[in-house]
Write a protein that holds these residues in place. Sequence first.
Motif, PDB file in Angstrom:
ATOM      1  N   VAL A   1      14.308   4.417   0.235  1.00 42.86           N
ATOM      2  CA  VAL A   1      13.753   3.548   1.135  1.00 42.86           C
ATOM      3  C   VAL A   1      12.927   4.099   2.267  1.00 42.86           C
ATOM      4  N   HIS A   2      13.784   5.455   2.649  1.00 41.41           N
ATOM      5  CA  HIS A   2      12.842   6.213   3.748  1.00 41.41           C
ATOM      6  C   HIS A   2      11.802   6.917   3.161  1.00 41.41           C
ATOM      7  N   ALA A   3      11.689   7.181   1.887  1.00 45.71           N
ATOM      8  CA  ALA A   3      10.557   7.723   1.392  1.00 45.71           C
ATOM      9  C   ALA A   3       9.453   6.882   1.354  1.00 45.71           C
TER      10      ALA A   3
ATOM     11  N   SER B   1       0.762  -1.290   0.071  1.00 44.46           N
ATOM     12  CA  SER B   1      -0.038   0.002  -0.054  1.00 44.46           C
ATOM     13  C   SER B   1       0.750   1.408  -0.009  1.00 44.46           C
ATOM     14  N   GLU B   2       1.967   1.158   0.059  1.00 43.05           N
ATOM     15  CA  GLU B   2       2.887   2.252   0.400  1.00 43.05           C
ATOM     16  C   GLU B   2       4.261   2.342  -0.428  1.00 43.05           C
ATOM     17  N   PHE B   3       4.664   3.245  -1.440  1.00 44.67           N
ATOM     18  CA  PHE B   3       5.679   3.283  -2.080  1.00 44.67           C
ATOM     19  C   PHE B   3       6.590   4.497  -2.439  1.00 44.67           C
ATOM     20  N   ALA B   4       7.580   4.305  -3.079  1.00 42.15           N
ATOM     21  CA  ALA B   4       8.271   5.238  -3.504  1.00 42.15           C
ATOM     22  C   ALA B   4       8.911   4.939  -4.732  1.00 42.15           C
ATOM     23  N   GLY B   5       9.073   5.839  -5.906  1.00 39.03           N
ATOM     24  CA  GLY B   5       9.752   5.541  -7.115  1.00 39.03           C
ATOM     25  C   GLY B   5       9.716   6.704  -8.227  1.00 39.03           C
ATOM     26  N   VAL B   6       9.672   6.406  -9.364  1.00 39.42           N
ATOM     27  CA  VAL B   6       9.660   7.551 -10.287  1.00 39.42           C
ATOM     28  C   VAL B   6       8.657   7.244 -11.341  1.00 39.42           C
ATOM     29  N   VAL B   7       8.082   8.676 -11.802  1.00 38.53           N
ATOM     30  CA  VAL B   7       7.023   8.626 -12.743  1.00 38.53           C
ATOM     31  C   VAL B   7       7.353   8.002 -14.018  1.00 38.53           C
ATOM     32  N   ALA B   8       6.834   7.217 -14.783  1.00 32.38           N
ATOM     33  CA  ALA B   8       7.051   6.282 -15.692  1.00 32.38           C
ATOM     34  C   ALA B   8       6.185   6.825 -17.100  1.00 32.38           C
ATOM     35  N   ALA B   9       5.219   7.188 -16.721  1.00 27.36           N
ATOM     36  CA  ALA B   9       4.035   7.454 -17.832  1.00 27.36           C
ATOM     37  C   ALA B   9       2.848   8.211 -17.163  1.00 27.36           C
ATOM     38  N   LEU B  10       2.258   8.935 -17.989  1.00 30.51           N
ATOM     39  CA  LEU B  10       0.924   9.724 -17.773  1.00 30.51           C
ATOM     40  C   LEU B  10      -0.276   9.012 -18.332  1.00 30.51           C
ATOM     41  N   GLY B  11      -1.330   9.070 -17.731  1.00 31.23           N
ATOM     42  CA  GLY B  11      -2.644   8.334 -18.427  1.00 31.23           C
ATOM     43  C   GLY B  11      -3.141   9.547 -19.138  1.00 31.23           C
ATOM     44  N   PRO B  12      -4.129   9.383 -19.901  1.00 29.17           N
ATOM     45  CA  PRO B  12      -4.982  10.323 -20.595  1.00 29.17           C
ATOM     46  C   PRO B  12      -5.486  11.424 -19.647  1.00 29.17           C
TER      47      PRO B  12
END
Length: 327
Positions: free
Chosen positions: A115-117, A63-74
């Motif tokens: 990791v901390h994010a 339920s909780e994550f951190a990462g990098v935006v890969a694509a945007l939806g319409p």
Amino acid sequence: MRAARCTRYGLPDALEVVDLDDPEPGPGEVLVRVHAAAVNYPDLLLVSNRYQVPAPLPFTPGSEFAGVVAALGPGVTGPPVGTTVAGAVLTGAFAEQVVVPVAGLRPVPDGLDMVHAAAFHVTYATAYHSLVTVGQGAAGEWAAVLGAAGGVGSAAVDIATRLGMRVVAAASSEERLLVARKLGAEAGIDYVHEDLKTRIREVTGGPGVHLVVDPVGGDHAEAALRALRRGGRFVTVGYADGRIPRIPLNLVLLKDAVVRGFEIRMLRQYAPDAVAAGDRALARLVRDGMRPLVSRVHPLAEVASALTGVAERRTTGKVVIDMVGGA
């Protein structure tokens, strides 16, 4: 992509890591390449089909994550591809990619690595609003925190002490109390071997605490309520004990106490201004050096072991799944 998969309800050891098709974001959604995902107690409830909102099989927990935006939806104009973000979903975070509504994303406070994010927002926002928005805690007041070495508990100890409250930490062992003391707790109570109500009154010099934050439930909830001073506040946050307490209402009457519940999703829905104010306050504390306690980091292949450790209370603070650094 690789993802943890729950195909039957039960214990965490039933989870499998499988290959799935890469998801695609729909209207109003964002695809995030997940770098790290944190384990939270509701993940265990969903896997065992004991959460108030069931997850239909099969599903990917987390339920909780951190990462990098890969694509945007319409229809989505931002955040731009390549932006570092954190987010929360009901399920889906224990995967290399996750699709999430754009409203479920937030910036990562300056100073937090992935990791901390991943370990930060759910527990620290829950702790902050339990203490401040709902609990009305103030500098100089006594606050008792149950489950003080767990995810929400350790965050509550950390935040309360940084805001000038005097914290009484309650936990199930001296080892776990040591964690809370390192975060700033003024006193610690082993509620397995000590009488919680009596010890709280001893620590506070007789009248009891102004505020209780309880993410544990079970038998300790009533004892903590009895340790409130007159006019005190009790905030129920969750039931890691597995038992929902039945509180005698005459205690609330006799103490002129306030008992309130807190659930982060409801606050986002009904009090967005309070959520925004809390995010700003937490960002300031991060700039001043606050970091979530992460006790273990597992690769995705060990997701079942990670959840089992949390279920059996063998961990402190947060446990994080590293999606990019391990097998």
